[in-house]
Structures are given as C-alpha cells and as structure tokens.
Motif scaffolding. Structure first.
Motif, PDB file in Angstrom:
ATOM      1  N   LYS A  95       4.771  41.325  37.166  1.00 17.11           N
ATOM      2  CA  LYS A  95       4.485  42.548  37.928  1.00 17.11           C
ATOM      3  C   LYS A  95       4.567  43.788  37.054  1.00 17.11           C
ATOM      4  N   GLY A  96       5.367  43.719  35.993  1.00 15.79           N
ATOM      5  CA  GLY A  96       5.540  44.879  35.130  1.00 15.79           C
ATOM      6  C   GLY A  96       4.779  44.816  33.823  1.00 15.79           C
ATOM      7  N   GLY A 101       3.637  44.781  27.671  1.00 10.29           N
ATOM      8  CA  GLY A 101       3.253  43.895  26.570  1.00 10.29           C
ATOM      9  C   GLY A 101       4.416  43.217  25.872  1.00 10.29           C
ATOM     10  N   THR A 102       5.636  43.585  26.225  1.00 17.18           N
ATOM     11  CA  THR A 102       6.805  42.945  25.635  1.00 17.18           C
ATOM     12  C   THR A 102       6.851  41.467  26.032  1.00 17.18           C
ATOM     13  N   ILE A 103       7.286  40.632  25.100  1.00 17.82           N
ATOM     14  CA  ILE A 103       7.455  39.202  25.380  1.00 17.82           C
ATOM     15  C   ILE A 103       8.946  38.885  25.437  1.00 17.82           C
ATOM     16  N   LEU A 152      13.825  44.221  32.402  1.00 17.58           N
ATOM     17  CA  LEU A 152      12.522  44.417  33.031  1.00 17.58           C
ATOM     18  C   LEU A 152      12.260  45.862  33.427  1.00 17.58           C
ATOM     19  N   GLU A 153      13.318  46.580  33.726  1.00 19.73           N
ATOM     20  CA  GLU A 153      13.165  47.976  34.130  1.00 19.73           C
ATOM     21  C   GLU A 153      12.806  48.870  32.946  1.00 19.73           C
ATOM     22  N   CYS A 175      12.210  46.957  21.302  1.00 13.91           N
ATOM     23  CA  CYS A 175      11.804  45.675  20.714  1.00 13.91           C
ATOM     24  C   CYS A 175      10.505  45.134  21.307  1.00 13.91           C
ATOM     25  N   ASP A 176       9.789  44.400  20.464  1.00 18.55           N
ATOM     26  CA  ASP A 176       8.517  43.792  20.863  1.00 18.55           C
ATOM     27  C   ASP A 176       8.721  42.430  21.514  1.00 18.55           C
TER      28      ASP A 176
END
Length: 301
Positions: free
Chosen positions: A110-111, A87-89, A81-82, A57-58
């Motif tokens: 950080k990611g 660029g994911t929101i 997060l892993e 998913c974006d």
C-alpha cells in the motif's frame, strides 16, 4: 546502496559483519547504542531510531525474535513502513507464521514498499561461512534485486512463491528440528537408562539409519560435554514448533508428533531452561529417568 539492519543478536550481528566484509554500506539500529559499538568498530554506521534508518536506507533487513517484534518494528507511527521511502525493499529473516508475513506484505504494498519473508536455517556458523539456507516468499522481481545481498550470507537460496511461502517452509524445517530434538533425546536417555555407553551408542547411530544432523549436533556439540550455551535457544524452538503445529492443524491433521515436541519444549521452558540451547530439551528426560547422557570419564591408567 545503503543497507539498514535491525536485530543484531546472535544471527543478525554476524550477518552485518559478513555484509561489511564484502564491502557493503551497512547501518544498524539498536535500542541501546552500546550494543551497536562492536559493529561500529568493524565499519557499520549507527542510526538513532527506526524512522531515521527507514528514511536513509535502500534495503532494510530485520532479524528479530518473535512475531510481535516484527509487527512492532514494521507497523505503527515509529515503524519502518511509516517512514521508508517509496521503492524501499524490506527483507525479514525472522521465523514467524505466514499470517504475519502476509500482513506485513499487504501493508508494504500500500505504501509503495517491497517486502520479502526470508527466514534462514544454518545457525551462527552458517552465517559466518556464508552457507545459510534462505527460504524466500514475496514477489520474484524483488527477490532478484536483492539476490546479490542474500548470496553474501546464503549458500542455498530458494524463491518459493507468494508472501508467506518462505515462512511456511521455515516452519516445516523447524517442525523437524523440534521433533528430531525430542526423538534424539529420548533415544539417548533410554540408552543410558539401560546402561549403554552414550558415546558408543552415538557412534553406532551415526552409521545407522537412525542418524540425523540434529542427533549429531546436539550430542557432539552440547549434551556429551554438558555445555548448553545456546546456538538456538529452547524458547525459540518452542515458539517455532507451536507456529508449525498450527500449520499442520490447518492442513487437516488431527494428531501428529509435533504436538509431543511442543509439550517437551514447553516443559523445558517451565523448568527454567528457556535460554539454554535447544538440546537442553533432554534435561527433563534425564531427570525423569535419573541418568545423565555424557562422555565416560577417561581412566588415567
């Protein structure tokens, strides 16, 4: 754009349906697949795990119960997060303390992932009508990118500042919800204890300075009809006012009315009322005064 959604309870399921109704491509994850079936029937996709949803998913929306749930879903080896793409929101609609929001924000940056704390107010009917109030903290350019999605479910949408700002605003709102709930309950129980007709008293208060949205909601939709099926449960308001009181203490206040509200909601929980609507905070007060705030039986003559 693929929208992922985790947390499909009373609020989250309605958000998913409204997003689908507006033509969005929505995928959900639930711990038990059976719970996702009603959403699949109206067009949602189902993904088998949080890592799979994060990769696919974006935009990822979460609407969970407790701060610990947010940390669990976002952090750790099986968390968002892993596994989310650069660029994911992420948009979290959960009511949590600002420390939780800031923690997740720091981890996401950080990611290469973006994160907004975006708690909501307005209840299930607010989702269904697209009139929720949405209070947003984070980075403004990220907020602007997801604003079209937020407009599907929200009527009043405010960007308030850095990460945690939305959570602070929501807790202040919930502080007032808890305090008003207790005050309205005390007032109506006192009226009943002195023999006043509850409906008549309510109608007078509604056209006086003592009126409030909480007074009307609790009495008209729950208490007078003696039905406490939750729109917002006692346990969640207890959690919220506890977090809000921490904010007020950190602001420098020593004694404040939220402390009494927290005690009242804690007492209601301890008496087995945690899963009832927040208006059930009135029940221990009624019991203490040996009265019931309810509609008067109609005469057949």
């Amino acid at each position: 754009m693929k929208i992922g959604f985790i947390g499909t309870g009373v609020m989250g399921s309605r958000m998913v349906k409204r997003l689908l109704n507006q033509g969005n491509n929505v995928y959900v994850y639930t711990r038990t697949k059976e719970k996702a079936r009603p959403l699949q029937e109206v067009g949602a996709g189902y993904l088998e795990s949080i890592p799979e949803l994060a990769r696919e998913c974006d935009v990822i929306c979460t609407c969970l119960s407790m701060p610990a749930d947010v940390i669990e879903v976002y952090s750790g080896s099986k968390g968002i997060l892993e596994h989310a793409r650069h660029g994911t929101i992420c948009v979290d609609f959960t009511t949590v303390g600002p420390e939780t929001s800031k923690l997740i924000f720091e981890q996401t940056t950080k990611g290469g992932i973006s994160y907004l704390d975006a708690p909501v107010s307005g209840g299930p009917e607010g989702v269904e009508n697209g009139t929720l109030t949405i209070m947003v903290g984070g980075e403004e350019h990220v907020f602007e990118r997801v604003l079209p999605i937020l407009k599907v479910i929200g009527g009043t949408i405010e960007f308030l500042g850095p990460a945690g700002s939305g959570s602070i605003a929501k807790l202040i709102n919930q502080y007032l919800v808890a305090v008003h709930s207790l005050a309205a309950s005390e007032a109506m129980v006192a009226g009943a204890a002195y023999g006043l007709d509850s409906e008549q008293l309510l109608n007078l208060l509604k056209v006086s300075y003592g009126d409030s949205k909480i007074l009307r909601r609790h009495m008209e939709e729950y208490v007078l009809d003696r039905q406490f099926e939750p729109g917002g449960a006692v346990k969640y308001v207890h959690k919220d006012v506890r977090l809000a009181n921490q904010l007020f203490e950190e602001a420098g206040m020593g004694e404040f009315t939220g402390q009494l509200a927290q005690q009242a909601f804690q007492q209601a929980e301890e008496k087995g009322l945690k899963d009832l609507d927040m208006s059930a905070v009135i029940l221990p007060l009624e019991n203490a005064c040996d009265v019931v705030v309810m509609k008067k039986a109609k005469s057949k003559h």
